[in-house]
Design a protein around this motif. Structure first.
Motif, short mmCIF file in Angstrom:
data_model
loop_
_atom_site.label_atom_id
_atom_site.label_comp_id
_atom_site.label_asym_id
_atom_site.label_seq_id
_atom_site.Cartn_x
_atom_site.Cartn_y
_atom_site.Cartn_z
N ILE A 89 0.87 -1.17 0.00
CA ILE A 89 0.00 0.00 0.00
C ILE A 89 0.91 1.22 0.00
N VAL A 90 0.67 2.14 -0.94
CA VAL A 90 1.49 3.34 -1.07
C VAL A 90 0.66 4.54 -0.64
N LEU A 91 1.17 5.33 0.30
CA LEU A 91 0.48 6.51 0.80
C LEU A 91 1.10 7.77 0.21
N ILE A 92 0.24 8.64 -0.36
CA ILE A 92 0.69 9.93 -0.86
C ILE A 92 -0.17 11.01 -0.23
N GLY A 93 0.31 12.23 -0.26
CA GLY A 93 -0.46 13.35 0.27
C GLY A 93 0.47 14.47 0.73
N THR A 110 7.95 -8.47 1.46
CA THR A 110 6.72 -8.86 2.15
C THR A 110 5.74 -7.69 2.06
N PRO A 111 4.45 -7.92 2.25
CA PRO A 111 3.49 -6.81 2.16
C PRO A 111 3.89 -5.65 3.07
N THR A 112 3.91 -4.46 2.48
CA THR A 112 4.46 -3.28 3.15
C THR A 112 3.60 -2.06 2.89
N GLY A 139 1.50 -1.65 -5.60
CA GLY A 139 0.21 -1.79 -4.93
C GLY A 139 -0.59 -0.52 -5.10
N PRO A 140 -1.79 -0.48 -4.53
CA PRO A 140 -2.63 0.70 -4.71
C PRO A 140 -2.01 1.95 -4.08
N LEU A 152 -9.70 0.48 1.26
CA LEU A 152 -8.95 -0.50 0.46
C LEU A 152 -9.75 -1.79 0.31
N LYS A 153 -10.42 -2.19 1.38
CA LYS A 153 -11.25 -3.39 1.31
C LYS A 153 -12.37 -3.17 0.29
#
Length: 175
Positions: A7-11, A74-76, A98-99, A169-170
């Motif tokens: 999962i990639v966070l931007i902002g 691994t999932p990050t 990822g998203p 996300l779900k």
């Protein structure tokens, strides 16, 4: 819910990418990577020092290189710097991981969160963005362009915001 690869966070700076990212990683049982810390480790100084001594374009190039070098095993949850969106190559790479989730708040909310704006290591494009309002107006369309999921976290606690991101996300996975 099927497990997302990453999962990639931007902002914007101050929206909570790093803090929320840690909580989101705990909720989802993921690892956590803070791109700003990777940049600081790569150059051995603070973000603001790099910007002050090398300039914004050199910082953007360094940030792009660091972001393109992220390959989690691994999932990050990956918290990017607010200026990640200035590098199309980095954003293209991050989208393969990822998203991309845009954490959204109003400019007014950011003003209350960013009391250390001048010392925070915020990339300000010369001649374009000289204050928070201008920076917000400049970056918002870029965040919206790269986002695959947008979550408004205005007024939420970090835990509530992380839960809202997990739920979004779900919901995105189920569509």
């Amino acid at each position: 819910m099927e497990q997302l690869p990453n999962i990639v966070l931007i902002g914007m700076p101050g929206v909570g990418k790093s803090t929320l990212g840690v909580v989101l990683a705990k909720i989802m049982n993921y690892q956590f990577v803070d791109a700003d810390l990777l940049i600081q480790q790569a150059c051995g100084s603070t973000l603001q020092t790099v910007i002050d001594t090398q300039g914004t374009q050199a910082f953007i190039a360094l940030e792009s290189s660091v972001l393109c070098g992220i390959h989690p095993e691994t999932p990050t949850v990956i918290a990017t710097g607010g200026s990640a969106i200035y590098s199309p190559a980095a954003m293209d790479h991050l989208r393969t991981l990822g998203p991309v989730v845009y954490l959204q708040v109003s400019c007014e909310e950011l003003k209350t969160r960013l009391l250390d704006f001048e010392d925070r290591g915020v990339v300000m494009q010369e001649g374009i963005s000289s204050n928070l309002e201008q920076l917000f107006a400049e970056r918002m369309p870029l965040y919206e362009t790269y986002a695959q999921v947008t979550v408004n976290v205005e007024g939420l606690s970090i835990t509530a915001a992380a839960r809202k991101v997990a739920a979004a996300l779900k919901g995105a996975c189920e569509q």
